[in-house]
Design a protein around this motif. Structure first.
Motif, mmCIF file in Angstrom:
data_model
loop_
_atom_site.group_PDB
_atom_site.id
_atom_site.type_symbol
_atom_site.label_atom_id
_atom_site.label_comp_id
_atom_site.label_asym_id
_atom_site.label_seq_id
_atom_site.Cartn_x
_atom_site.Cartn_y
_atom_site.Cartn_z
ATOM 1 N N THR A 14 0.839 -1.196 0.000
ATOM 2 C CA THR A 14 0.000 0.000 0.000
ATOM 3 C C THR A 14 0.874 1.247 0.000
ATOM 4 O O THR A 14 1.829 1.341 0.769
ATOM 5 N N GLY A 65 0.129 5.449 0.141
ATOM 6 C CA GLY A 65 -0.964 6.378 0.344
ATOM 7 C C GLY A 65 -0.502 7.757 0.751
ATOM 8 O O GLY A 65 0.632 7.952 1.204
ATOM 9 N N VAL A 84 -5.703 8.661 0.481
ATOM 10 C CA VAL A 84 -5.997 8.037 -0.810
ATOM 11 C C VAL A 84 -4.859 7.062 -1.087
ATOM 12 O O VAL A 84 -3.687 7.445 -1.072
ATOM 13 N N ASN A 85 -5.196 5.787 -1.337
ATOM 14 C CA ASN A 85 -4.190 4.728 -1.407
ATOM 15 C C ASN A 85 -4.220 4.001 -2.737
ATOM 16 O O ASN A 85 -5.261 3.876 -3.389
ATOM 17 N N ARG A 86 -3.062 3.482 -3.087
ATOM 18 C CA ARG A 86 -2.933 2.506 -4.178
ATOM 19 C C ARG A 86 -2.540 1.187 -3.522
ATOM 20 O O ARG A 86 -1.501 1.085 -2.862
ATOM 21 N N ASP A 100 -1.940 -3.095 -3.765
ATOM 22 C CA ASP A 100 -1.645 -4.254 -4.613
ATOM 23 C C ASP A 100 -1.753 -5.510 -3.763
ATOM 24 O O ASP A 100 -1.032 -5.656 -2.760
ATOM 25 N N ASN A 117 -5.099 -5.053 -8.078
ATOM 26 C CA ASN A 117 -4.669 -3.722 -7.636
ATOM 27 C C ASN A 117 -5.851 -2.773 -7.740
ATOM 28 O O ASN A 117 -6.723 -2.935 -8.591
ATOM 29 N N PHE A 118 -5.888 -1.790 -6.895
ATOM 30 C CA PHE A 118 -7.041 -0.911 -6.811
ATOM 31 C C PHE A 118 -6.659 0.360 -6.050
ATOM 32 O O PHE A 118 -5.621 0.430 -5.394
ATOM 33 N N TYR A 119 -7.530 1.337 -6.141
ATOM 34 C CA TYR A 119 -7.408 2.556 -5.358
ATOM 35 C C TYR A 119 -8.469 2.529 -4.261
ATOM 36 O O TYR A 119 -9.558 1.993 -4.449
ATOM 37 N N SER A 120 -8.131 3.126 -3.129
ATOM 38 C CA SER A 120 -9.049 3.077 -2.000
ATOM 39 C C SER A 120 -8.927 4.337 -1.163
ATOM 40 O O SER A 120 -7.956 5.092 -1.270
ATOM 41 N N PRO A 152 -12.194 0.174 -0.878
ATOM 42 C CA PRO A 152 -11.840 0.302 -2.297
ATOM 43 C C PRO A 152 -12.864 1.140 -3.058
ATOM 44 O O PRO A 152 -14.060 1.090 -2.770
#
Length: 334
Positions: free
Chosen positions: A213, A215, A236-238, A240, A250-253, A280
Motif C-alpha cells: 500500500t 498512500g 488516498v491509497n494505491r 496491490d 490492484n485498486f485505489y481506496s 476500495p
C-alpha cells in the motif's frame, strides 16, 4: 557540641533533595518539582509528592528553573536558556550569560530538554513481545512481537511500525505473518499535517499472501503531549494484493487511520489503540479493517506489561481474511 551540631546540619542538607524548578500559579500557589515538558497547553511538572502533574499554562503566573531548557516561540527555531528566572505575572526571564531576555508566557509554544544533535528531537517508542506455550491434548506455541517508534523534530514527524506473529499447533504452523509500515508527516500548523506512507504485509498461511500500500492525505492532531496523543488521517491509497494461488489485484481506496494513547494514574498505565478502515473505490462491497486496542502497565521507567486485542479483517471479491488475536506480554519503552 556546637561543631557536632554544624556537622549534623551539613549532612542533613547534603541528603535533602534539591528541587530545581518552581512554578507560581495566578491564584498564589507555588509548586516545586522538575519541569519535564510543555506542549502549548499543559506544563508537566514531575514531583516527589504527587508524581507527574499537568498544569494549565493559562493558570501559570511565572516560573524558574536551574536546568538548561529549549524555549520555542515558533514552530521551527528555539532558544537555549541556561536557566529560567521568575518575572512579573505573565512573563519569564531567559538567562543566557550577560544578556537575559524577558518574554511573555503566551508567546511560548514549547519547552523541552535540548537534545545533543537535533535540539528539538523527540523520540518515543516501544517493543512488545508475547510468548504463549500451551501443553495439553493439543500443544500450542504462539510468538508475537510488535515494534513502534516515532521521531519528531520541527515540522516533521517520522512514524515506523513492524510486527511478527507465528503460531504452531502440534508442530504444524497455523499462523505466520509479518508487516512493516513507514509514514512521514509534515505539519502545516499546530494541528493539521500531510502524511505519506508505505506499508507491506506478508502472510505465508492465508489466501491473501501479500499486501502493498502507498498512500497520502491530510491528517489532524487533536493533542500530543507527555500525557498522550491522538491523531487521525484520511488517505488516498494505491493497493496491490497478491494471493496464494498466484492471482493479483490492484485498486485505489480511501482509508481512515487513527493513533491514540493516554497515560493514566501518573503515567503508570497507558491505554492505546491504533488501526485503519479502508474502502476500495471500485467495489462497494469490499472493505478492510485492521485495529488493535490494549493496556500497558509500567513496571519500571523502561519495562512494562501489556495486554492487547487485535482484529484483522479483509472482505474482498478475490479473498477473505478474518482473524482476531489476544496477547499478554512484556515490553520495553523509550
Amino acid at each position: 557540641m556546637f561543631p557536632r551540631t554544624l556537622l549534623c546540619l551539613a549532612l542533613s542538607a547534603a541528603v535533602t533533595p534539591v528541587l530545581a524548578d518552581t512554578v507560581w500559579l495566578k491564584n498564589g500557589d507555588r509548586l516545586t518539582g522538575t519541569i519535564k515538558f510543555f506542549d502549548g497547553t499543559k506544563l508537566l511538572l514531575e514531583t516527589d509528592y504527587g508524581g507527574s502533574i499537568p498544569l494549565s499554562w493559562k493558570k501559570i503566573a511565572t516560573l524558574e528553573s536551574d536546568q538548561e531548557l529549549l524555549i520555542k516561540e515558533g514552530q521551527i527555531s528555539g532558544e537555549r536558556a541556561k536557566s529560567l528566572l521568575a518575572a512579573e505575572s505573565g512573563k519569564v526571564t531567559l538567562a543566557n550569560g550577560d544578556a537575559p531576555r524577558t518574554i511573555e508566557l503566551a508567546s511560548i509554544q514549547q519547552i523541552m530538554k535540548p537534545k545533543p544533535l537535533v535540539e528539538d528531537l523527540v523520540i518515543t517508542g516501544n517493543i512488545d513481545a508475547a510468548l504463549d506455550y500451551k501443553r495439553a491434548e493439543n500443544d500450542t506455541d504462539d510468538y508475537d512481537i510488535d515494534f513502534k517508534t516515532q521521531m519528531r523534530h520541527g515540522l516533521w514527524r517520522h512514524n515506523a511500525t513492524a510486527g511478527y506473529n507465528r503460531e504452531l499447533r502440534d508442530d504444524v504452523v497455523t499462523t505466520d505473518n509479518w508487516s512493516t509500515e513507514y509514514a512521514l508527516d509534515r505539519f502545516i500548523d499546530e494541528h493539521w499535517f500531510w502524511q505519506g506512507r508505505l506499508e507491506y504485509k506478508r502472510d505465508k498461511i492465508e489466501d491473501l499472501a501479500r499486501q502493498r500500500t502507498v498512500g497520502t492525505g491530510p491528517g489532524y492532531q487533536f493533542w500530543d503531549n507527555e500525557l498522550g496523543a491522538f491523531s487521525v488521517a484520511g488517505l488516498v491509497n494505491r493497493g496491490d494484493y497478491e494471493f496464494a494461488n498466484g492471482e493479483k489485484d490492484n485498486f485505489y481506496s480511501l482509508s481512515m487511520k487513527w493513533d491514540y494513547n493516554r497515560y493514566l494514574l501518573g503515567k503508570t498505565v497507558e491505554l492505546f489503540s491504533d488501526g485503519e478502515i479502508g474502502k476500495p473505490l471500485a467495489n462497494a462491497a469490499d472493505y478492510t479493517f485492521d485495529a488493535a486496542v490494549g493496556l500497558r502497565y509500567k513496571v519500571t521507567d523502561w519495562a512494562s506489561l501489556n495486554v492487547k486485542a487485535e482484529r484483522d479483517l479483509v472482505n474482498g471479491s478475490e479473498g477473505e481474511l478474518d482473524e482476531t488475536r489476544y496477547s499478554l506480554g512484556f515490553g520495553v519503552g523509550w
